[in-house]
Design a protein around this motif. Structure first.
Motif, short mmCIF file in Angstrom:
data_model
loop_
_atom_site.label_atom_id
_atom_site.label_comp_id
_atom_site.label_asym_id
_atom_site.label_seq_id
_atom_site.Cartn_x
_atom_site.Cartn_y
_atom_site.Cartn_z
N THR A 84 2.59 7.25 20.93
CA THR A 84 1.61 7.77 21.87
C THR A 84 1.82 7.18 23.26
OG1 THR A 84 -0.03 8.09 20.13
CG2 THR A 84 -0.86 7.92 22.37
N GLN A 85 2.06 5.87 23.33
CA GLN A 85 2.19 5.21 24.62
C GLN A 85 3.56 5.38 25.25
OE1 GLN A 85 -0.29 1.25 24.63
NE2 GLN A 85 0.29 1.66 22.51
N VAL A 86 4.57 5.74 24.44
CA VAL A 86 5.91 5.99 24.99
C VAL A 86 6.07 7.44 25.41
CG1 VAL A 86 8.36 6.10 24.39
CG2 VAL A 86 7.04 4.08 23.79
N LEU A 87 5.67 8.37 24.54
CA LEU A 87 5.93 9.80 24.78
C LEU A 87 4.79 10.49 25.53
CD1 LEU A 87 7.53 10.71 21.34
CD2 LEU A 87 8.71 10.42 23.53
N ASP A 88 3.55 10.14 25.24
CA ASP A 88 2.42 10.82 25.87
C ASP A 88 1.97 10.12 27.15
OD1 ASP A 88 2.55 12.55 23.79
OD2 ASP A 88 0.77 11.80 22.73
N GLU A 89 1.73 8.83 27.07
CA GLU A 89 1.19 8.11 28.23
C GLU A 89 2.26 7.52 29.13
OE1 GLU A 89 -1.52 5.23 26.63
OE2 GLU A 89 -2.75 6.73 25.60
N ARG A 90 3.51 7.50 28.68
CA ARG A 90 4.66 6.97 29.45
C ARG A 90 4.41 5.53 29.93
NH1 ARG A 90 7.79 11.48 31.09
NH2 ARG A 90 7.47 13.04 29.47
N ARG A 91 3.71 4.76 29.12
CA ARG A 91 3.40 3.37 29.49
C ARG A 91 4.62 2.48 29.25
NH1 ARG A 91 -1.78 1.89 26.61
NH2 ARG A 91 -2.66 3.29 28.16
N TYR A 92 5.38 2.79 28.21
CA TYR A 92 6.60 2.05 27.89
C TYR A 92 7.75 3.04 27.82
CZ TYR A 92 2.87 -1.05 26.32
OH TYR A 92 1.72 -1.81 26.25
N THR A 93 8.97 2.54 28.02
CA THR A 93 10.13 3.44 28.07
C THR A 93 10.67 3.77 26.68
OG1 THR A 93 11.58 1.52 28.37
CG2 THR A 93 10.83 2.67 30.37
N GLU A 94 10.59 2.84 25.73
CA GLU A 94 11.08 3.11 24.39
C GLU A 94 10.53 2.09 23.40
OE1 GLU A 94 15.32 2.91 24.40
OE2 GLU A 94 15.38 0.77 24.84
N ASN B 63 11.46 15.65 15.87
CA ASN B 63 12.19 14.57 15.21
C ASN B 63 13.27 13.98 16.11
OD1 ASN B 63 12.20 13.10 12.82
ND2 ASN B 63 12.34 14.94 11.56
N ASP B 64 14.03 14.86 16.78
CA ASP B 64 15.08 14.39 17.68
C ASP B 64 14.50 13.61 18.85
OD1 ASP B 64 16.96 15.53 16.07
OD2 ASP B 64 17.22 17.35 17.29
N LEU B 65 13.37 14.10 19.39
CA LEU B 65 12.74 13.42 20.52
C LEU B 65 12.27 12.03 20.10
CD1 LEU B 65 11.60 13.42 23.40
CD2 LEU B 65 9.51 14.48 22.51
N ILE B 66 11.64 11.94 18.94
CA ILE B 66 11.15 10.65 18.45
C ILE B 66 12.32 9.69 18.24
CG2 ILE B 66 10.10 9.51 16.46
CD1 ILE B 66 8.20 11.89 16.21
N ARG B 67 13.37 10.20 17.58
CA ARG B 67 14.54 9.35 17.28
C ARG B 67 15.19 8.83 18.56
NH1 ARG B 67 15.11 7.49 12.03
NH2 ARG B 67 14.19 9.03 10.65
N SER B 68 15.17 9.63 19.60
CA SER B 68 15.81 9.22 20.86
C SER B 68 15.06 8.08 21.53
CB SER B 68 15.91 10.41 21.82
OG SER B 68 14.63 10.78 22.28
N ARG B 69 13.77 7.91 21.20
CA ARG B 69 12.97 6.86 21.84
C ARG B 69 12.74 5.65 20.94
NH1 ARG B 69 10.37 8.46 26.53
NH2 ARG B 69 11.64 10.11 27.45
N VAL B 70 13.30 5.68 19.75
CA VAL B 70 13.16 4.53 18.83
C VAL B 70 14.53 3.91 18.64
CG1 VAL B 70 12.45 3.76 16.55
CG2 VAL B 70 11.19 5.61 17.66
N LYS B 71 14.67 2.65 19.01
CA LYS B 71 15.94 1.93 18.87
C LYS B 71 15.79 0.83 17.83
CE LYS B 71 18.33 3.90 22.27
NZ LYS B 71 17.40 4.99 22.57
N ILE B 72 16.79 0.72 16.96
CA ILE B 72 16.79 -0.31 15.92
C ILE B 72 17.78 -1.40 16.33
CG2 ILE B 72 17.24 -0.78 13.49
CD1 ILE B 72 16.64 2.21 12.97
N LYS B 73 17.31 -2.63 16.41
CA LYS B 73 18.15 -3.74 16.85
C LYS B 73 18.18 -4.85 15.81
CE LYS B 73 18.95 -1.91 20.90
NZ LYS B 73 20.29 -1.40 21.21
#
Length: 492
Positions: A320-330, A386-396
């Motif tokens: 919600t805060q990454v994609l809708d509110e743009r508060r964080y980048t990813e 799904n693609d949009l969500i995956r593009s904003r979630v990074k696994i480290k």
């Protein structure tokens, strides 16, 4: 000094620093104790030499030999062995140090340690039972403890070891033995700060004369007083539930000497306030979502058993805060890679592909969240979501975190109960401006050897961040996974 009970040695009074460092005792009278350190204590905490206040420390020669044998490699144990060796070298090399009569521990940065560091500079005669192999290092240390006990009848000689069997053998021989306590944030996991408090049943009656309330920014504020204020901490949740009286769910936003200000919460149980289609199903989940969605809270810790919704809520709030509110980048997600059973060996692929098998919980929850968000969009819509969500979630991987700085990121640390306090510090200090960190874990599922509920990095973080204006904690109580999972948690 008269010895405190073994269970009390190393207990904490001040939240920043214990009133008793290591296994010292602050208020007793009499001769100081002589602590014999096992090798595993130095390899567990290289600074343990300075955690015994006015008491003396004795190091058998076999301990130095074992330190030398463990110094090679890149593991935490090897690093700690090297650090302990460097510390010993610095103490012995200081001006005026006499290794035969004891080296003073009160170095420039460790004024609290006023005792002496004693080395074994001569053979010590002792007689151990013939059933104990004489060549084994543990038994040689036990022999030293026995010889010192006979040599210093007026002093209490205590073996300090992290090895349970070593302590049992020592006690079986009539020798005093204790665990090293300084690494434990809490003596009992049940003492962990829960993050919420039930207000007494006569709360409204007691506050009737002095209560102040006002509206601001869609929230109601209450200024309260009385004995309940002494139990509160900043960002602690309070609730009042009683039949026939209005319920109150609020968070402590201000604390003064005898007054506290409470602010009512946003209700995430209603669908109109849903977070990425998710609503809270119980009181504690509502508290957690208030922390996760508050931009003023930079650090959130969530503890709870399996199925309480920790990962799902953290991901929903992050999306919600990454994609809708743009508060964080990813969203950046990591976890401690500790196997429950036998390791399956090396994993192929890139860093993200290697972390894939560890991130089953992420995949399960992302699948659920994507399905809920794109339910009416058809197959193409769901695929695009799904693609949009995956593009904003990074696994480290945690192995490559050293030296990094995360700017405007939403960082989720899963399975945080398997982290040591040092690893927890390494991860949290990666936060740059605008970054929010969420630590989640279940203290009943610690898989790392030598970690307990009292010494886990998650417990350490909860205890140290308690009362910080930009941090919050909640212990989730009820599982919402399924009736099968709830019953299994109770009976198995």
């Amino acid at each position: 000094m008269a010895p405190p009970a073994a269970s009390q040695s190393g207990s904490k009074r001040n939240p920043r620093r214990g009133s008793k460092n290591g296994n010292g005792s602050p208020n007793s009278k009499g001769p100081t104790r002589l602590f014999v350190l096992d090798t595993n204590v130095l390899m567990h905490d290289p600074s343990s030499l300075f955690r015994f206040e006015e008491h003396d420390i004795f190091l058998p020669m076999i301990v130095l030999e074992e330190l030398d044998g463990h110094k090679k490699g890149m593991s935490d144990v090897a690093r700690n062995a090297r650090q302990a060796s460097r510390t010993l070298d610095a103490l012995v090399a200081q001006k005026g140090a006499d290794i035969h009569h004891g080296v003073p521990l009160a170095a420039s940065s460790n004024r609290e340690a006023t005792g002496l560091l004693l080395f074994q500079t001569e053979p010590l005669s002792h007689e151990l039972p013939a059933s104990l192999p004489q060549g084994k290092a543990d038994n040689q240390i036990l022999g030293v403890v026995q010889a010192l006990t006979l040599k210093h009848p007026l002093r209490q000689v205590v073996l300090v070891s992290k090895d349970i069997n070593m302590r049992i053998k020592a006690r079986a021989l009539g020798l005093a033995a204790e665990d090293y306590q300084n690494d434990k944030t809490l003596d009992d996991g049940e003492l962990l700060y829960p993050g919420s408090l039930a207000l007494p049943h006569d709360f409204w009656t007691r506050q009737s004369k002095t209560l102040e309330s006002w509206q601001q920014g869609g929230h109601t504020y209450y200024r309260i007083s009385g004995p309940v204020v002494d139990k509160l901490a900043i960002n602690q949740f309070v609730y009042f539930e009683s039949a026939g009286e209005p319920a109150l769910y609020a968070r402590v936003t201000e604390l003064r000497t005898k007054q506290a200000v409470l602010r009512t919460l946003k209700d995430y149980t209603h669908l109109k306030s849903s977070v990425w289609g998710i609503t809270s199903r119980n009181r504690e989940q509502n508290f957690a979502l208030n922390l996760l969605m508050d931009p003023e809270i930079d650090f959130v810790t969530l503890a709870g058993t399996a199925g309480t919704g920790k990962t799902l809520m953290a991901l929903a709030a992050g999306l919600t805060q990454v994609l809708d509110e743009r508060r964080y980048t990813e969203i950046i997600m990591t976890r401690a890679t500790v196997s429950v059973g036998e390791d399956i060996g090396f994993l192929p692929g890139t860093e993200e592909e290697k972390m894939g098998p560890w991130m089953g919980a992420l995949d399960d929850n992302l699948e659920f969240l994507a399905k809920g968000d794109g339910g009416n969009a058809g197959e193409w819509g769901r695929a695009a979501t799904n693609d949009l969500i995956r593009s904003r979630v990074k696994i480290k991987s945690m192995n490559f975190m050293r030296g990094r700085t995360f700017m405007n990121k939403y960082v989720i640390i899963d399975e945080a109960q398997n982290l040591t306090p040092k690893q927890m510090k390494t991860l949290i200090t990666r936060a740059g401006p605008g970054t929010k960190i969420i630590c989640m874990g279940n203290l009943a599922q610690i898989d790392t050897p030598y970690l307990t509920e009292g010494s886990s990095g998650l417990t350490y973080a909860v205890d140290r961040f308690k009362g910080w204006p930009h941090g919050g904690h909640i212990t989730l109580a009820r599982g919402e996974r399924s009736r099968l999972a709830d019953f299994a948690s109770e009976v198995l």
